[in-house]
Structure formats: C-alpha cells, structure tokens
Scaffold this motif. Structure first.
Motif, PDB file in Angstrom:
ATOM      1  N   ILE A 109       0.893  -1.167   0.000  1.00 56.96           N
ATOM      2  CA  ILE A 109       0.000   0.000   0.000  1.00 56.96           C
ATOM      3  C   ILE A 109       0.924   1.207   0.000  1.00 56.96           C
ATOM      4  O   ILE A 109       1.546   1.518   1.022  1.00 56.96           O
ATOM      5  N   GLN A 110       1.021   1.888  -1.142  1.00 54.14           N
ATOM      6  CA  GLN A 110       2.063   2.885  -1.321  1.00 54.14           C
ATOM      7  C   GLN A 110       1.481   4.243  -1.703  1.00 54.14           C
ATOM      8  O   GLN A 110       0.760   4.350  -2.696  1.00 54.14           O
ATOM      9  N   PHE A 111       1.791   5.234  -0.898  1.00 52.74           N
ATOM     10  CA  PHE A 111       1.367   6.607  -1.150  1.00 52.74           C
ATOM     11  C   PHE A 111      -0.142   6.706  -1.397  1.00 52.74           C
ATOM     12  O   PHE A 111      -0.574   7.253  -2.416  1.00 52.74           O
ATOM     13  N   PRO A 112      -0.960   6.173  -0.484  1.00 51.24           N
ATOM     14  CA  PRO A 112      -2.412   6.253  -0.679  1.00 51.24           C
ATOM     15  C   PRO A 112      -2.890   7.696  -0.566  1.00 51.24           C
ATOM     16  O   PRO A 112      -2.198   8.560  -0.007  1.00 51.24           O
ATOM     17  N   ASP A 113      -4.072   7.971  -1.093  1.00 52.05           N
ATOM     18  CA  ASP A 113      -4.653   9.310  -0.990  1.00 52.05           C
ATOM     19  C   ASP A 113      -4.660   9.741   0.469  1.00 52.05           C
ATOM     20  O   ASP A 113      -5.184   9.017   1.332  1.00 52.05           O
ATOM     21  N   PRO A 114      -4.112  10.917   0.787  1.00 49.70           N
ATOM     22  CA  PRO A 114      -3.965  11.301   2.202  1.00 49.70           C
ATOM     23  C   PRO A 114      -5.244  11.795   2.868  1.00 49.70           C
ATOM     24  O   PRO A 114      -5.371  11.684   4.083  1.00 49.70           O
ATOM     25  N   TRP A 115      -6.177  12.362   2.095  1.00 51.77           N
ATOM     26  CA  TRP A 115      -7.406  12.896   2.684  1.00 51.77           C
ATOM     27  C   TRP A 115      -7.074  13.684   3.953  1.00 51.77           C
ATOM     28  O   TRP A 115      -7.341  13.250   5.059  1.00 51.77           O
ATOM     29  N   PHE A 116      -6.508  14.875   3.750  1.00 52.36           N
ATOM     30  CA  PHE A 116      -5.948  15.649   4.850  1.00 52.36           C
ATOM     31  C   PHE A 116      -6.974  16.101   5.891  1.00 52.36           C
ATOM     32  O   PHE A 116      -6.687  16.105   7.085  1.00 52.36           O
ATOM     33  N   LYS A 117      -8.169  16.504   5.456  1.00 55.49           N
ATOM     34  CA  LYS A 117      -9.162  17.007   6.409  1.00 55.49           C
ATOM     35  C   LYS A 117      -9.588  15.891   7.372  1.00 55.49           C
ATOM     36  O   LYS A 117      -9.841  14.768   6.954  1.00 55.49           O
ATOM     37  N   LYS A 118      -9.682  16.232   8.639  1.00 56.82           N
ATOM     38  CA  LYS A 118     -10.016  15.221   9.644  1.00 56.82           C
ATOM     39  C   LYS A 118     -11.342  14.534   9.335  1.00 56.82           C
ATOM     40  O   LYS A 118     -11.495  13.323   9.529  1.00 56.82           O
ATOM     41  N   LYS A 119     -12.317  15.280   8.841  1.00 53.46           N
ATOM     42  CA  LYS A 119     -13.627  14.696   8.558  1.00 53.46           C
ATOM     43  C   LYS A 119     -13.558  13.706   7.398  1.00 53.46           C
ATOM     44  O   LYS A 119     -14.487  12.918   7.194  1.00 53.46           O
ATOM     45  N   HIS A 120     -12.453  13.750   6.631  1.00 51.15           N
ATOM     46  CA  HIS A 120     -12.286  12.834   5.506  1.00 51.15           C
ATOM     47  C   HIS A 120     -11.372  11.652   5.821  1.00 51.15           C
ATOM     48  O   HIS A 120     -11.127  10.825   4.946  1.00 51.15           O
ATOM     49  N   HIS A 121     -10.860  11.565   7.044  1.00 54.80           N
ATOM     50  CA  HIS A 121      -9.959  10.460   7.389  1.00 54.80           C
ATOM     51  C   HIS A 121     -10.630   9.105   7.202  1.00 54.80           C
ATOM     52  O   HIS A 121      -9.957   8.107   6.944  1.00 54.80           O
ATOM     53  N   LYS A 122     -11.964   9.055   7.320  1.00 52.81           N
ATOM     54  CA  LYS A 122     -12.681   7.794   7.127  1.00 52.81           C
ATOM     55  C   LYS A 122     -12.602   7.307   5.678  1.00 52.81           C
ATOM     56  O   LYS A 122     -12.952   6.157   5.391  1.00 52.81           O
ATOM     57  N   ARG A 123     -12.146   8.178   4.779  1.00 49.64           N
ATOM     58  CA  ARG A 123     -11.978   7.782   3.385  1.00 49.64           C
ATOM     59  C   ARG A 123     -10.619   7.126   3.120  1.00 49.64           C
ATOM     60  O   ARG A 123     -10.397   6.599   2.035  1.00 49.64           O
ATOM     61  N   ARG A 124      -9.716   7.193   4.081  1.00 56.07           N
ATOM     62  CA  ARG A 124      -8.394   6.604   3.879  1.00 56.07           C
ATOM     63  C   ARG A 124      -8.502   5.090   3.731  1.00 56.07           C
ATOM     64  O   ARG A 124      -9.361   4.460   4.333  1.00 56.07           O
ATOM     65  N   VAL A 125      -7.614   4.523   2.955  1.00 56.68           N
ATOM     66  CA  VAL A 125      -7.757   3.113   2.600  1.00 56.68           C
ATOM     67  C   VAL A 125      -7.453   2.180   3.755  1.00 56.68           C
ATOM     68  O   VAL A 125      -8.107   1.128   3.907  1.00 56.68           O
ATOM     69  N   VAL A 126      -6.473   2.501   4.588  1.00 60.02           N
ATOM     70  CA  VAL A 126      -6.111   1.577   5.675  1.00 60.02           C
ATOM     71  C   VAL A 126      -7.011   1.847   6.880  1.00 60.02           C
ATOM     72  O   VAL A 126      -6.743   2.725   7.703  1.00 60.02           O
ATOM     73  N   GLN A 127      -8.103   1.093   6.934  1.00 60.40           N
ATOM     74  CA  GLN A 127      -9.053   1.115   8.037  1.00 60.40           C
ATOM     75  C   GLN A 127      -8.960  -0.216   8.777  1.00 60.40           C
ATOM     76  O   GLN A 127      -8.526  -1.228   8.207  1.00 60.40           O
ATOM     77  N   PRO A 128      -9.358  -0.287  10.048  1.00 58.41           N
ATOM     78  CA  PRO A 128      -9.263  -1.546  10.805  1.00 58.41           C
ATOM     79  C   PRO A 128      -9.901  -2.749  10.114  1.00 58.41           C
ATOM     80  O   PRO A 128      -9.313  -3.842  10.148  1.00 58.41           O
ATOM     81  N   PRO A 129     -11.068  -2.623   9.455  1.00 59.15           N
ATOM     82  CA  PRO A 129     -11.624  -3.804   8.778  1.00 59.15           C
ATOM     83  C   PRO A 129     -10.718  -4.324   7.660  1.00 59.15           C
ATOM     84  O   PRO A 129     -10.616  -5.543   7.464  1.00 59.15           O
ATOM     85  N   LEU A 130     -10.058  -3.424   6.920  1.00 58.47           N
ATOM     86  CA  LEU A 130      -9.146  -3.870   5.860  1.00 58.47           C
ATOM     87  C   LEU A 130      -7.960  -4.612   6.467  1.00 58.47           C
ATOM     88  O   LEU A 130      -7.528  -5.645   5.945  1.00 58.47           O
TER      89      LEU A 130
END
Length: 210
Positions: free
Chosen positions: A114-135
């Motif tokens: 998993i390399q250089f994924p989209d950072p989604w800088f805004k805190k409200k958008h962190h849920k869009r980041r690819v590395v989530q606990p279910p993954l």
C-alpha cells in the motif's frame, strides 16, 4: 496509447463504489495460479506491478484500483506486453478486499503493498483513507504466516496511522521499530522517485504476518 485523464481523488464512500462485483476465474487470468502472489492496493496506473511482473515472471501480480479508466488502460498495457502473470481489478478495496482474498487459492498471497495512498488531509475525511481496521483484519484473516505487508507514504500522519493500525492487530509484526531507510521492494514507484528527487522524506514499514 495516450494516458487517460481521471480525477486524482475518488471518494470511496460514494454509492457508486459500494457495489460488490463478481470475481474473475483466476485460472483464466494467470498462466500458473500456484505462483506466489503480490497484491498492490491502490495501484493507480499500475506501472509498479507491471515492471515487477516483467522482471519476476515466477510471481503473479494483482493491482487493485478504484478508478476504472486506469484499470482498463493498465490491462491494455498488460495485454500488449503479453504478460500472463499480471492483472488489474477495478474495485474499492475497503468494500471488496475480503471478496478478492476469499476468491484466491489459499496460501498463494505472499506480499501486499500500500504505497502513497490518498492522504485525505481534512479530519472529517480520514474515514476515506484506505487503511481502516476492517481492511487490516481482512488481511489478517487471509494472509498465511510469513507473508509481508509493505506500507509507505511521504505524509508522516498518513504513514503513522497506517503503521499504528497494522501494529494494533496482533497478526502483524513490524520488522523494525524505526522507519525503514531503504525500500525493501525490488524497485520504487514513480511517486517515490519523484518524492526522493525533491529530497523529501518517505516513511516506510514492513510487516510480517505471524
């Protein structure tokens, strides 16, 4: 073939990306399905795994990407190169990774990057980041012992969050307590080359499935 133009960022929580799609018959995709498999999550144009597939024909490679035009183009490049150990799949990894892993032969998956994924800088958008606990848990459930997970980013906050989520799962053990100074992969991504050429840092961790 000219490069297709697509949006740089895609919202993985949008309804159009929530569908679970049928898996291909992998025996028709790979010439030798028993070879070890490397999955690159968020492969973009897929050049990293394309180069690896060319250099290491005794491995199979699978790129997962949420932007369908990039997947179509990458598979065209694959076909033009007549590579029978490479495939690209249009999917939202946060929705479909478990389906993908369950469809593969057991124990073939030996590496995930998993390399250089989209950072989604805004805190409200962190849920869009690819590395989530279910993954992370999906990978823990399907990776065999000894398989490796490689993560890297040029954004410290993103890299630290990915590292912490894998570290929090007892199935994964980091191979170092510090960020890796060198990339353990056989070759770098285009993004990594660009970051290093700008003399910016890259934060990397390699995990082993225990």
């Amino acid at each position: 073939m000219a490069l297709v133009r697509v949006r740089e960022h895609v919202n993985p929580l949008a309804n159009r990306y929530k569908a679970v799609r049928p898996m291909p018959d992998w025996s028709t995709i790979y010439a030798d399905l028993s070879q070890p498999l490397h999955i690159d999550i968020g492969c973009a144009r897929g050049r990293f795994v394309h180069q690896l597939a060319t250099q290491q024909p005794d491995w199979n490679y699978l790129g997962l990407e949420i932007r369908e035009p990039l997947v179509l183009q990458a598979n065209e490049w694959r076909d033009a190169a007549q590579l029978e150990n490479l495939h690209y799949l249009f999917c939202n990894a946060n929705i479909m990774l478990r389906t993908v892993l369950a469809s593969l032969p057991s124990a073939v998956l030996q590496c995930v990057s998993i390399q250089f994924p989209d950072p989604w800088f805004k805190k409200k958008h962190h849920k869009r980041r690819v590395v989530q606990p279910p993954l992370v848990q999906d990978l823990a459930d399907y990776l065999p012992a000894g398989a490796q997970i490689f993560i890297q980013s040029d954004i410290l906050d993103v890299a630290a969050e990915m590292r912490d989520r894998f570290t929090a799962n007892a199935a994964f053990q980091p191979q170092s307590t510090d960020w890796l100074a060198e990339n353990p992969m056989p070759l770098p991504t285009e993004r990594e080359i660009g970051v290093l050429n700008n003399q910016d840092p890259v934060y990397r961790v390699l995990f082993t499935r225990v």
